[in-house]
Scaffold this active site. Structure first.
Site, short mmCIF file in Angstrom:
data_model
loop_
_atom_site.label_atom_id
_atom_site.label_comp_id
_atom_site.label_asym_id
_atom_site.label_seq_id
_atom_site.Cartn_x
_atom_site.Cartn_y
_atom_site.Cartn_z
N LYS A 185 -1.32 -2.04 7.21
CA LYS A 185 -2.73 -1.66 7.26
C LYS A 185 -3.52 -2.47 8.28
CE LYS A 185 -6.57 0.30 5.71
NZ LYS A 185 -7.08 0.07 4.37
N HIS A 213 -2.53 2.62 -6.25
CA HIS A 213 -3.26 1.56 -5.56
C HIS A 213 -3.70 0.48 -6.54
CE1 HIS A 213 -5.47 0.10 -2.00
NE2 HIS A 213 -6.31 -0.39 -2.89
N ARG A 225 0.83 -1.20 0.00
CA ARG A 225 0.00 0.00 0.00
C ARG A 225 0.88 1.26 0.00
NH1 ARG A 225 -2.68 -3.77 3.28
NH2 ARG A 225 -4.85 -4.17 2.65
N ARG A 227 -1.98 -3.02 -6.91
CA ARG A 227 -2.36 -4.16 -6.07
C ARG A 227 -3.39 -5.04 -6.78
NH1 ARG A 227 -1.61 -4.47 -0.85
NH2 ARG A 227 -3.77 -4.98 -0.31
N TYR A 247 -9.01 -19.71 12.20
CA TYR A 247 -8.08 -20.80 11.95
C TYR A 247 -6.89 -20.37 11.10
CZ TYR A 247 -11.56 -23.95 13.86
OH TYR A 247 -12.44 -24.58 14.69
N HIS A 303 -4.82 -8.81 3.32
CA HIS A 303 -6.26 -8.64 3.44
C HIS A 303 -6.74 -9.33 4.69
CE1 HIS A 303 -6.96 -7.95 -1.15
NE2 HIS A 303 -6.62 -6.85 -0.51
#
Length: 430
Positions: free
Chosen positions: A287, A350, A248, A353, A387, A377
């Protein structure tokens, strides 16, 4: 052998008298009438919670306000819930909360935000800004409406209305709605997270600061334009490094040399960075507010060696070309893309990405969880996230970064080849 219980009768219930100690009259299958010393009689339901393996007692209602036949209906209802894996006591509490408007969209949003803010953590100012978006755009529309009574089309129509005036707000509210409904699902207020369907809504296509190419084929020309750009060398190297690492903007611009481990070929973006006076937001780190590992491909290492010739004398990897005490400006990368002839609707920093995620997904050789981890993410599915949050997939992520850089080199130096076809070449190197 199980003890057979003779079912109660209305006469037996009504004629039951108080004694020196409270006692129970059993109807079977967990239902019984509790007679207290005061003379008060109440229906009780006893059951074993399969998940905790503990016996739970649940007060249903006072007798005779609730008759024997109605108490049996409640017992049947609770046993159906148990068969479906639901806890009757929790179900009763949910019903109480519904009746008291505890599970309206507004209440659920506020509860989610409090929990989310502690987990991240979020500052009070950030919490206020997130909440204001809902107070301005969502709460008036769904005032006091229960979250399980809100339909998908209602959410879509509302987001479309918000998008007309503020694409950014619509984008951010959509992301939060998915998390809010996930929170409601986790706490048994809803049976299905309908908000996840909002992910497929086309809200970002017209969003200028996240613009990206409609296909992957323009990438070779993008690389050539970056290398031929007339701007400062540090800007050109920044864009190349950004393309290879697809981090980012703030993660890149505020990077420090201390974060690079050349021996392990890793860039570890910290959750928070030391604030540099005069550089707004310079304390921003990864982030997701956790350290984020970026395996460095050989191409990225070479770029860092070239960058070090310009900025190796200071702690910043990407200092301002005009003043090394400051970081590269937020506008510099996108201004450079405009200088190269790309409009703000075509491509943005951006957007790098999105290009990387699309190409790597198209290769079809990497696990989704590993790709999402490298993209940094957050898993929106709470069950899955529980998990996978500790899994780093480092070995596969090294292959991901190498495959991406090698594909970029291939399509720049040779004829364009789709990521899918590239991943099936016998000569592929990962």
């Amino acid at each position: 052998m199980a003890i057979k219980v003779k079912p109660l009768t209305d006469t037996k219930c009504s004629s039951a008298k108080p004694k020196n100690k409270e006692y129970s009259l059993h109807d079977g299958d967990g239902l019984y009438l509790l007679v207290r010393t005061s003379g008060t009689k109440s229906w009780q339901f006893k059951y074993k919670n399969k998940s905790t393996n503990k016996v739970t007692k649940l007060t249903i209602a006072i007798y005779p306000n609730l008759s024997l036949s109605k108490a049996r209906e409640k017992r049947a209802e609770y046993r159906r819930a148990l068969a479906e894996g639901k806890d009757p006591k929790q179900q009763k509490e949910m019903l109480r909360q519904k009746e008291n408007n505890y599970h309206s969209l507004e209440s659920m949003t506020r509860n989610w935000l409090e929990a989310y803010a502690l987990k991240k953590p979020l500052s009070e100012d950030t919490k206020h800004k997130r909440l204001r978006k809902f107070e301005n755009h969502l709460f008036p529309k769904f005032k006091n409406k229960a979250i399980d009574q809100i339909g998908l089309n209602e959410l879509k129509n509302t987001l479309n209305i918000i998008y007309k005036d503020s694409p950014d707000n619509a984008q951010r509210i959509r992301a939060d709605l998915i998390s809010i409904f996930s929170y409601a699902l986790q706490h048994n207020f809803i049976d299905l997270n309908i908000a996840r369907e909002l992910e497929d809504m086309d809200l970002s296509a017209k969003k200028n600061n996240r613009a990206t190419f409609k296909s992957l084929e323009p990438i070779p020309e993008l690389i050539r334009r970056i290398k031929a750009d007339t701007g400062h060398s540090i800007t050109k190297l920044f864009l190349q490094f950004a393309l290879h690492t697809f981090a980012r903007s703030s993660e890149l611009r505020f990077a420090r040399w201390s974060e690079i481990d050349f021996d392990r070929k890793q860039w570890v973006i910290p959750a928070n960075r030391e604030f540099v006076e005069g550089s707004k937001h310079s304390s921003r780190g990864a982030k997701m507010r956790d350290n984020h590992i970026v395996p460095l491909s050989p191409q990225s290492i070479i770029l860092l060696e070239q960058i070090r010739e310009y900025s190796g004398s200071c702690d910043k990897i990407f200092p301002s070309p005009n003043n090394k005490s400051n970081f590269l400006s937020e506008n510099t990368p996108n201004d450079a893309l405009r200088r190269m002839g790309y409009s703000k609707e075509e491509i943005s920093l951006h957007g790098f990405r999105a290009l990387a995620r699309s190409a790597l997904g198209e290769m079809g050789i990497f696990q989704r969880d590993a790709l999402e981890k490298q993209m940094s993410h957050q898993e929106r599915n709470n069950t899955v996230g529980a998990y996978t949050h500790i899994a780093e997939y480092i070995e596969e992520r090294i292959k991901i970064m190498n495959a991406w850089s090698n594909w970029l080199d291939t399509i720049q130096e040779k004829a364009y080849i789709t990521p899918y076809d590239y991943a099936r070449l016998d000569s592929i190197q990962i």
